[in-house]
Design a protein around this motif. Sequence first.
Motif: not given
Length: 249
Positions: A1-4, A233-234, A239-244
């Motif tokens: 993922m490319r993140l800004l 943390a939120g 991000l975790s749900t978007r990766l997995d």
Amino acid sequence: MRLLILGGTSEASALVKALDARIDAILSLAGRTSAPKREPVRTRIGGFGGSEGLAAWITDHRIEAVIDATHPFAARISGNAALACQRAAVPLLAVRRPPWERCEGDRWTEVDTMAEAALTLGPAPRRVFLTIGRLEVGAFSVAPQHDYVVRAIEPIGDALSVPRLTEIAARGPFDEAAEAAFLAERRIEVLVSKNSGGGATYGKIAAARAAGLPVIILRPPAKPDVASVPDAAGALAWLSTRLDPCRSS
């Protein structure tokens, strides 16, 4: 993922230090300080040219998600981020720490602008501690009868034109004990602050309460209605749900 990540806060710093290795992140800072803290990701400094410029930058750099972890009072960039992500069809998450709540013993006067804060000091000379950053201290030039102590990361230059001014260059965080000692040593009579929330700068509020000092406090500005979390943390969970995606089911 490319993140800004639009940063400049302790939340942004915590976030970049804990990112998943699969995330290619770019941290953007506004450039308000000449020597920002070094972070373990690529960092860019400066503006984008409004919402249209930010949308174009997001598209040109193939950004797949944006996290707005800017200061609670950075209303302009938060507004630009919301418009830009809508235009670029990229998901946006805001990290918005809750503002401080008034506690028993607090002597707060809440205001909406620095101009109002300056007038609220009143006509009688007072020893005033300004902890509002350097960009808005000029509003207090209309009340030159006071004795000002200004603490900021960068020099304020000639932004505050008053006869009695003590300038202190320092970078937080400052705990309650240190702030209590500072208030006593400098003989502070009233504190002016922004309601920025979080723990990093709360020491001065707690110290003022313990000393029985009045606080003139600026309410946070309105922000766009976007998905938000209260802390790093939120943001990591988002991000975790978007990766997995299966983890969210």
